[in-house]
Enzyme design. Structure first.
Site, PDB file in Angstrom:
ATOM      1  N   ASP A 188       0.886  -1.167  -0.025  1.00 30.17           N
ATOM      2  CA  ASP A 188       0.037   0.034  -0.065  1.00 30.17           C
ATOM      3  C   ASP A 188       0.891   1.299  -0.051  1.00 30.17           C
ATOM      4  O   ASP A 188       1.870   1.222   0.708  1.00 30.17           O
ATOM      5  CB  ASP A 188      -0.920   0.045   1.188  1.00 30.17           C
ATOM      6  N   ILE A 189       0.529   2.361  -0.872  1.00 33.88           N
ATOM      7  CA  ILE A 189       1.266   3.610  -0.910  1.00 33.88           C
ATOM      8  C   ILE A 189       1.229   4.342   0.421  1.00 33.88           C
ATOM      9  O   ILE A 189       2.160   5.020   0.590  1.00 33.88           O
ATOM     10  CB  ILE A 189       0.815   4.336  -2.338  1.00 33.88           C
ATOM     11  N   ASN A 243     -12.992  -3.038   2.156  1.00 39.30           N
ATOM     12  CA  ASN A 243     -14.004  -2.070   2.344  1.00 39.30           C
ATOM     13  C   ASN A 243     -14.871  -2.016   1.248  1.00 39.30           C
ATOM     14  O   ASN A 243     -14.438  -1.959  -0.097  1.00 39.30           O
ATOM     15  CB  ASN A 243     -13.248  -0.698   2.595  1.00 39.30           C
ATOM     16  N   GLY A 249     -15.525   3.430   3.725  1.00 46.68           N
ATOM     17  CA  GLY A 249     -14.169   4.380   3.181  1.00 46.68           C
ATOM     18  C   GLY A 249     -13.737   3.556   2.002  1.00 46.68           C
ATOM     19  O   GLY A 249     -12.365   3.831   1.964  1.00 46.68           O
ATOM     20  N   HIS A 265     -10.184  -4.693  -3.301  1.00 43.63           N
ATOM     21  CA  HIS A 265      -8.704  -5.016  -2.818  1.00 43.63           C
ATOM     22  C   HIS A 265      -8.780  -5.732  -1.511  1.00 43.63           C
ATOM     23  O   HIS A 265      -9.578  -5.087  -0.533  1.00 43.63           O
ATOM     24  CB  HIS A 265      -7.961  -3.973  -3.055  1.00 43.63           C
ATOM     25  N   LEU A 266      -8.155  -6.707  -1.191  1.00 40.88           N
ATOM     26  CA  LEU A 266      -7.943  -7.338   0.278  1.00 40.88           C
ATOM     27  C   LEU A 266      -6.896  -6.365   0.949  1.00 40.88           C
ATOM     28  O   LEU A 266      -5.491  -6.725   0.593  1.00 40.88           O
ATOM     29  CB  LEU A 266      -7.988  -8.667   0.176  1.00 40.88           C
TER      30      LEU A 266
HETATM   31  P1  5GP Z   1      -9.770   1.550   0.160  1.00 38.29           P
HETATM   32  O1  5GP Z   1      -9.610   2.784   0.967  1.00 38.29           O
HETATM   33  O2  5GP Z   1     -10.563   1.869  -0.860  1.00 38.29           O
HETATM   34  O3  5GP Z   1     -10.237   0.414   0.813  1.00 38.29           O
HETATM   35  O4  5GP Z   1      -8.096   1.474  -0.108  1.00 38.29           O
HETATM   36  C1  5GP Z   1      -7.497   1.814  -0.910  1.00 38.29           C
HETATM   37  C2  5GP Z   1      -6.166   1.728  -0.666  1.00 38.29           C
HETATM   38  O5  5GP Z   1      -5.020   1.904  -1.957  1.00 38.29           O
HETATM   39  C3  5GP Z   1      -5.418   2.653   0.453  1.00 38.29           C
HETATM   40  O6  5GP Z   1      -5.124   2.033   1.556  1.00 38.29           O
HETATM   41  C4  5GP Z   1      -4.536   3.531  -0.485  1.00 38.29           C
HETATM   42  O7  5GP Z   1      -3.487   3.929   0.446  1.00 38.29           O
HETATM   43  C5  5GP Z   1      -4.250   2.565  -1.735  1.00 38.29           C
HETATM   44  N1  5GP Z   1      -3.646   3.208  -2.718  1.00 38.29           N
HETATM   45  C6  5GP Z   1      -4.198   4.400  -3.600  1.00 38.29           C
HETATM   46  N2  5GP Z   1      -3.643   4.763  -4.615  1.00 38.29           N
HETATM   47  C7  5GP Z   1      -2.705   3.729  -4.429  1.00 38.29           C
HETATM   48  C8  5GP Z   1      -1.408   3.659  -5.373  1.00 38.29           C
HETATM   49  O8  5GP Z   1      -1.398   4.428  -6.377  1.00 38.29           O
HETATM   50  N3  5GP Z   1      -0.575   2.646  -5.215  1.00 38.29           N
HETATM   51  C9  5GP Z   1      -0.743   1.918  -4.266  1.00 38.29           C
HETATM   52  N4  5GP Z   1       0.363   1.280  -3.797  1.00 38.29           N
HETATM   53  N5  5GP Z   1      -1.635   1.924  -3.303  1.00 38.29           N
HETATM   54  C10 5GP Z   1      -2.729   3.072  -3.391  1.00 38.29           C
END
Ligand code: 5GP
Ligand code: ZN
Length: 114
Positions: A30-31, A87, A93, A100-101
């Site tokens: 995760d970034i 999520n 959120g 994605h898990l």
């Molecule tokens: P969500 O909030 O949709 O469950 O999680 C999305 C996740 O994707 C977040 O934890 C966010 O930090 C991660 N994320 C968003 N953009 C990128 C990206 O460009 N690269 C990576 N590796 N993770 C990302």
């Protein structure tokens, strides 16, 4: 889907630190990590949210969990523990609409989550 961030990571258009790769899914860091260990496991095929999942996706979705558990073992956090979470939509959120898990670990996690 060309306008989906995670489809672009699958196709290699956007770089990611991959930790797992196979015919059905990829895993990458995760970034914006929320724990010392924070990786995302996603299907190669675009599925926007769990609301779009069908019985045909059972194997694919189970595969994400098994792949994440394998990575947790490799990282040495399977005995201490970790969390797998997905999520769905705004109340949970979800910000990227390609399922994605999350694998979170490497620290004591609180429950219930916020
Ligand atoms: P969500 O909030 O949709 O469950 O999680 C999305 C996740 O994707 C977040 O934890 C966010 O930090 C991660 N994320 C968003 N953009 C990128 C990206 O460009 N690269 C990576 N590796 N993770 C990302
Ligand atoms: Zn996608």
């Amino acid at each position: 889907m060309s306008d989906c961030l995670f489809c672009r990571i699958v196709s290699g258009q956007i770089p990611a630190k991959k930790v797992h790769e196979d015919a059905l899914c990829i895993g990458f860091l995760d970034i914006n990590p929320q724990a010392p260990q924070h990786a995302l496991f996603i299907p190669r095929r675009h599925v926007a949210t769990m609301n779009e999942a069908t019985p045909e996706d059972r194997e694919l979705l189970g595969h994400l969990m098994v792949s994440a558990a394998k990575y947790a073992r490799e990282q040495g956090i399977s005995d201490t523990g970790y969390r797998l979470v997905m999520n769905t939509n705004s109340a949970a959120g979800q910000t990227v609409f390609h399922v994605h898990l999350h694998l979170l670990g490497g620290r004591q996690l609180t429950w219930p989550p916020g």
